[in-house]
Design a protein around this motif. Structure first.
Motif, mmCIF file in Angstrom:
data_model
loop_
_atom_site.group_PDB
_atom_site.id
_atom_site.type_symbol
_atom_site.label_atom_id
_atom_site.label_comp_id
_atom_site.label_asym_id
_atom_site.label_seq_id
_atom_site.Cartn_x
_atom_site.Cartn_y
_atom_site.Cartn_z
ATOM 1 N N ILE A 1 44.540 47.188 33.834
ATOM 2 C CA ILE A 1 45.561 46.437 34.573
ATOM 3 C C ILE A 1 44.988 45.916 35.888
ATOM 4 O O ILE A 1 45.283 44.800 36.311
ATOM 5 C CB ILE A 1 46.801 47.326 34.831
ATOM 6 N N GLY A 2 44.126 46.704 36.532
ATOM 7 C CA GLY A 2 43.510 46.277 37.789
ATOM 8 C C GLY A 2 42.645 45.044 37.613
ATOM 9 O O GLY A 2 42.692 44.111 38.426
ATOM 10 N N ASN A 3 41.829 45.026 36.545
ATOM 11 C CA ASN A 3 40.974 43.858 36.294
ATOM 12 C C ASN A 3 41.814 42.626 35.959
ATOM 13 O O ASN A 3 41.530 41.519 36.437
ATOM 14 C CB ASN A 3 39.996 44.147 35.155
ATOM 15 N N ALA A 4 42.851 42.807 35.162
ATOM 16 C CA ALA A 4 43.714 41.678 34.811
ATOM 17 C C ALA A 4 44.486 41.179 36.029
ATOM 18 O O ALA A 4 44.896 40.013 36.088
ATOM 19 C CB ALA A 4 44.689 42.083 33.707
ATOM 20 N N GLY A 5 44.670 42.078 37.003
ATOM 21 C CA GLY A 5 45.399 41.690 38.210
ATOM 22 C C GLY A 5 44.740 40.563 38.980
ATOM 23 O O GLY A 5 45.417 39.792 39.681
ATOM 24 N N ARG A 6 43.413 40.440 38.863
ATOM 25 C CA ARG A 6 42.720 39.347 39.556
ATOM 26 C C ARG A 6 43.124 38.002 38.972
ATOM 27 O O ARG A 6 43.345 37.031 39.694
ATOM 28 C CB ARG A 6 41.208 39.552 39.483
ATOM 29 N N GLN A 7 43.206 37.952 37.633
ATOM 30 C CA GLN A 7 43.668 36.706 37.007
ATOM 31 C C GLN A 7 45.124 36.425 37.373
ATOM 32 O O GLN A 7 45.502 35.284 37.638
ATOM 33 C CB GLN A 7 43.524 36.796 35.475
ATOM 34 N N ARG A 8 45.927 37.490 37.381
ATOM 35 C CA ARG A 8 47.338 37.327 37.739
ATOM 36 C C ARG A 8 47.478 36.701 39.125
ATOM 37 O O ARG A 8 48.246 35.758 39.320
ATOM 38 C CB ARG A 8 48.041 38.681 37.679
ATOM 39 N N SER A 9 46.718 37.207 40.085
ATOM 40 C CA SER A 9 46.814 36.697 41.459
ATOM 41 C C SER A 9 46.403 35.239 41.541
ATOM 42 O O SER A 9 47.058 34.425 42.217
ATOM 43 C CB SER A 9 45.947 37.548 42.397
ATOM 44 N N ARG A 10 45.315 34.885 40.870
ATOM 45 C CA ARG A 10 44.850 33.493 40.912
ATOM 46 C C ARG A 10 45.860 32.549 40.281
ATOM 47 O O ARG A 10 46.103 31.450 40.781
ATOM 48 C CB ARG A 10 43.486 33.371 40.223
#
Length: 397
Positions: free
Chosen positions: A328-337
């Motif tokens: 979830i943390g790694n996917a969070g970077r895409q979510r933020s962008r």
């Protein structure tokens, strides 16, 4: 057709600007004599097709109606040069009674007319952005008005131009001059401007995020132009058109335009016309809005969108990460962008949804649009090994 009241292109002002009256009221206060408002410096943001340029057009019209001077520019590398060498000198020559003078150049014989003169411009086309803006404000204030700078398409590549203009406007506003500035761009570009060095002026500006229209506003945006042009639209047809637009201004105009053209000789626009219009308009969303929005995203950003598209509504961020095979943390970077770019929204904690209408449906039908620059499904068929050539010549019958 020439009498079609709808304008489905980008940046083209429709005859009725629905759902933006409250915002325009804020700027009308700025344009009122002596009024002060935080909207004197504003940043307008929103996803592609939500009406940023149309709002700027309406604001410029309001300003001109109150005799304000308007300097409009689409932000790009080289805009300052265009302003300094062309637009600002032209505005000054048009507005300043002292822009030209006659200078004596010599004498001629009396029978040939006596003295000779030449017209000399006071605003030669030389780089003087700050002084020319200051003179434009002086001229506008002398007639009880002001100066509006309207800047569209803020982008990371044009931040130097934005910075130079912002410094000049900030200097004038500190002197309490009647000057206002509004700049518009997609969320990612506005975020870059707010983070950039030398643009702290805009961090104190009013933030205006354009939303989609309500159902009532979408209905009015379709019904009123139709009726003002002498035609009618049935209640069922109107409700179908408004709901299919999802409140997205581009779709409102696109559906309205195509419904109008379906049977232009018939007075009433019926559900058959709207059904046809919705089908065509939804298909056009792909090339006009969705593919441009996907262009420039990273491969992982696109993977995130494809994982989201598996759900019929808002997706769980945990499910999206699992489908991508990451934490979830790694996917969070895409979510933020994607949130910053205005591609997705977070309707509640732990869930994400598409900000642009029809993106889910488009990605399901055209998943390779999310992988721009990579081989498409059609190209993959040409990568199959060639069939073995026949070992014997075919029989001739």
């Amino acid at each position: 057709m020439h009498d079609n009241p709808f304008r489905p292109g980008f940046g083209i002002s429709p005859p009725m600007l629905a759902g933006r009256d409250a915002l325009l009221d804020e700027w009308r206060e700025v344009l009122g004599l002596g009024a002060w408002s935080p909207f004197r410096a504003a940043l307008v943001t929103g996803m592609r097709g939500v009406g940023k340029t149309v709002l700027l057009n309406a604001l410029e019209d309001e300003a001109r109606a109150r005799d304000w001077s308007v300097v409009h520019g689409t932000l790009h590398v080289g805009l300052i040069e265009v302003l300094e060498h062309d637009r600002l000198p032209a505005l000054l020559e048009e507005q300043d009674p002292d822009a030209f003078s006659r200078e004596w150049t010599g004498l001629t014989l009396p029978q040939l007319g006596g003295a000779t003169t030449q017209v000399v411009p006071h605003y030669p086309r030389e780089p003087r952005l700050e002084s020319m803006l200051e003179r434009l404000v002086e001229l506008a204030e002398a007639r009880g008005a002001g100066l509006l700078l309207s800047l569209d398409e803020v982008s990371a590549s044009s931040l130097d131009e934005l910075r130079r203009i912002a410094i000049a406007v900030q200097h004038l506003q500190r002197q309490d001059r009647r000057v206002a500035i509004v700049a518009a761009g997609v969320p990612a570009s506005i975020a870059a401007a707010l983070d950039a060095d030398g643009l702290t002026f805009f961090r104190r500006a009013q933030q205006v995020r354009l939303d989609t229209l309500t159902l009532a506003e979408a209905r009015a945006a379709i019904a009123i132009p139709v009726r003002e042009r002498g035609r009618t639209i049935g209640e069922a047809a109107l409700d179908m058109a408004a709901r299919a637009s999802e409140g997205y201004p581009f779709l409102v105009q696109s559906i309205g335009a195509r419904a109008w053209e379906y049977q232009p000789s018939v007075t009433e626009i019926v559900t058959d016309a709207v059904q046809h219009a919705v089908h065509v308009a939804h298909a056009a969303m792909g090339e006009s809005v969705i593919v441009p929005a996907l262009r420039g995203l990273s491969g992982r950003d696109r993977d995130y969108l494809i994982a989201m598209a598996e759900d019929d509504g808002p997706a769980s961020t945990a499910d999206v990460a699992e489908r991508m095979g990451v934490s979830i943390g790694n996917a969070g970077r895409q979510r933020s962008r994607l949130l910053d770019a205005g591609i997705i929204v977070a309707p509640e904690r732990g869930r994400v949804d598409f900000a642009i209408p029809r993106m889910r449906e488009h990605l399901r039908a055209h998943p390779h649009d999310a992988q721009l620059g990579l081989p498409t499904a059609a190209r993959e068929t040409f990568r199959e090994p060639d069939p073995e050539p026949p070992t014997t010549a075919p029989a001739v019958g």
